[in-house]
Motif scaffolding. Structure first.
Motif, PDB file in Angstrom:
ATOM      1  N   SER A   1       0.826  -1.198   0.000  1.00 25.74           N
ATOM      2  CA  SER A   1       0.000   0.000   0.000  1.00 25.74           C
ATOM      3  C   SER A   1       0.866   1.256   0.000  1.00 25.74           C
ATOM      4  CB  SER A   1      -0.898   0.004   1.236  1.00 25.74           C
ATOM      5  OG  SER A   1      -0.115   0.253   2.389  1.00 25.74           O
ATOM      6  N   ALA A   2       0.211   2.395  -0.160  1.00 25.36           N
ATOM      7  CA  ALA A   2       0.909   3.678  -0.128  1.00 25.36           C
ATOM      8  C   ALA A   2       1.531   3.927   1.241  1.00 25.36           C
ATOM      9  CB  ALA A   2      -0.059   4.799  -0.486  1.00 25.36           C
ATOM     10  N   LEU A   3       0.961   3.336   2.293  1.00 26.29           N
ATOM     11  CA  LEU A   3       1.538   3.502   3.630  1.00 26.29           C
ATOM     12  C   LEU A   3       2.971   2.996   3.673  1.00 26.29           C
ATOM     13  CD1 LEU A   3      -1.291   2.492   6.110  1.00 26.29           C
ATOM     14  CD2 LEU A   3      -0.139   4.691   5.943  1.00 26.29           C
ATOM     15  N   PHE A   4       3.214   1.878   3.015  1.00 25.93           N
ATOM     16  CA  PHE A   4       4.554   1.316   3.005  1.00 25.93           C
ATOM     17  C   PHE A   4       5.532   2.337   2.423  1.00 25.93           C
ATOM     18  CE2 PHE A   4       8.098  -1.292   1.742  1.00 25.93           C
ATOM     19  CZ  PHE A   4       8.157  -2.263   2.714  1.00 25.93           C
TER      20      PHE A   4
ATOM     21  N   HIS B   1       8.668   4.100   4.291  1.00 23.30           N
ATOM     22  CA  HIS B   1       9.989   3.984   3.696  1.00 23.30           C
ATOM     23  C   HIS B   1      10.606   5.368   3.492  1.00 23.30           C
ATOM     24  CE1 HIS B   1      13.205   2.004   1.506  1.00 23.30           C
ATOM     25  NE2 HIS B   1      13.101   2.953   0.596  1.00 23.30           N
ATOM     26  N   THR B   2       9.801   6.332   3.073  1.00 31.11           N
ATOM     27  CA  THR B   2      10.281   7.703   2.872  1.00 31.11           C
ATOM     28  C   THR B   2      10.767   8.304   4.187  1.00 31.11           C
ATOM     29  OG1 THR B   2       8.846   8.026   0.963  1.00 31.11           O
ATOM     30  CG2 THR B   2       9.607  10.012   2.087  1.00 31.11           C
TER      31      THR B   2
ATOM     32  N   MET C   1      23.658   2.304   1.395  1.00 25.79           N
ATOM     33  CA  MET C   1      23.753   1.977   2.815  1.00 25.79           C
ATOM     34  C   MET C   1      22.558   1.152   3.284  1.00 25.79           C
ATOM     35  SD  MET C   1      24.176   4.705   5.922  1.00 25.79           S
ATOM     36  CE  MET C   1      22.499   5.316   5.799  1.00 25.79           C
ATOM     37  N   LEU C   2      21.350   1.585   2.938  1.00 25.97           N
ATOM     38  CA  LEU C   2      20.158   0.853   3.378  1.00 25.97           C
ATOM     39  C   LEU C   2      20.058  -0.515   2.716  1.00 25.97           C
ATOM     40  CD1 LEU C   2      17.495   3.706   3.632  1.00 25.97           C
ATOM     41  CD2 LEU C   2      18.795   2.615   5.483  1.00 25.97           C
TER      42      LEU C   2
END
Length: 196
Positions: A126-129, A133-134, A162-163
């Motif tokens: 979903s957009a929540l993910f 992440h942002t 890095m991530l």
């Protein structure tokens, strides 16, 4: 005319305080149970652990997904809050790697919750993910930039590099301790050896 007493509380104020307290109790109970049993924990058990009725749980979190999203959102906020607090650490390198240690633990232990909370009916996130992440990426970027400005971390290292490296350690480590060890080993490849 006698002095006027305090104004009575507006209707609903006590209920709002109780509602906030109940929501906090439910989230704490859910977080604890999910940590022990995973995201498939029985909602009745969450309500029981929080000391509230099922109706109260469903009033706050009408679906399992609503509860899981709320729990994971708190986890992301806490991870980002830790990062913000480290921006004043006297050692930018130690601040960065302290947060990366917290990040690797987060990924290693919270990934099933994150995926369960954000899977849509089509199997796509979903957009929540993307929002979470942002937020995490912004926190990592602030810490990385500070360490690079101090000359402590290789200037060509990007936040995506890095991530990806640390996320890989979280996903491939045999357990949380191994993932943390892998992250500590990665530090040698990221540092310049000349910074603070």
């Amino acid at each position: 005319m006698p002095p006027k007493g305090p104004e009575p509380a507006p209707p609903g104020r006590t209920r709002r305080a109780d509602a906030s307290r109940n929501a906090a109790l439910l989230l704490a109970a859910a977080r604890e149970l999910i940590a022990g049993s995973g995201p498939d924990v029985a909602l009745d058990e969450v309500a029981r652990r929080a000391g509230v009725g099922n109706a109260t749980l469903y009033r706050h979190f009408p679906t399992r997904a609503d509860l899981l999203v709320a729990v994971y959102a708190d986890e992301v906020v806490e991870l980002c809050r830790q990062g913000a607090g480290l921006l004043t650490d006297p050692s930018p390198a130690d601040a960065l790697f302290s947060w990366l240690d917290a990040f690797v633990v987060h990924v290693a232990t919270k990934r099933p919750l994150a995926l369960t909370a954000t899977e849509g009916p089509t199997g796509r996130r979903s957009a929540l993910f993307d929002q979470w992440h942002t937020s995490i990426r912004a926190t990592a970027s602030d810490l990385l930039e500070r360490a690079q400005d101090a000359g402590a971390v290789r200037p060509e290292l990007t936040v995506a590099d890095m991530l990806a490296l640390v996320g890989g350690a979280a996903l491939t480590g045999t357990d949380v301790a191994h993932a943390r060890r892998l992250t500590a080993l990665l530090r040698g490849g990221m540092e310049t050896g000349t910074g603070i």
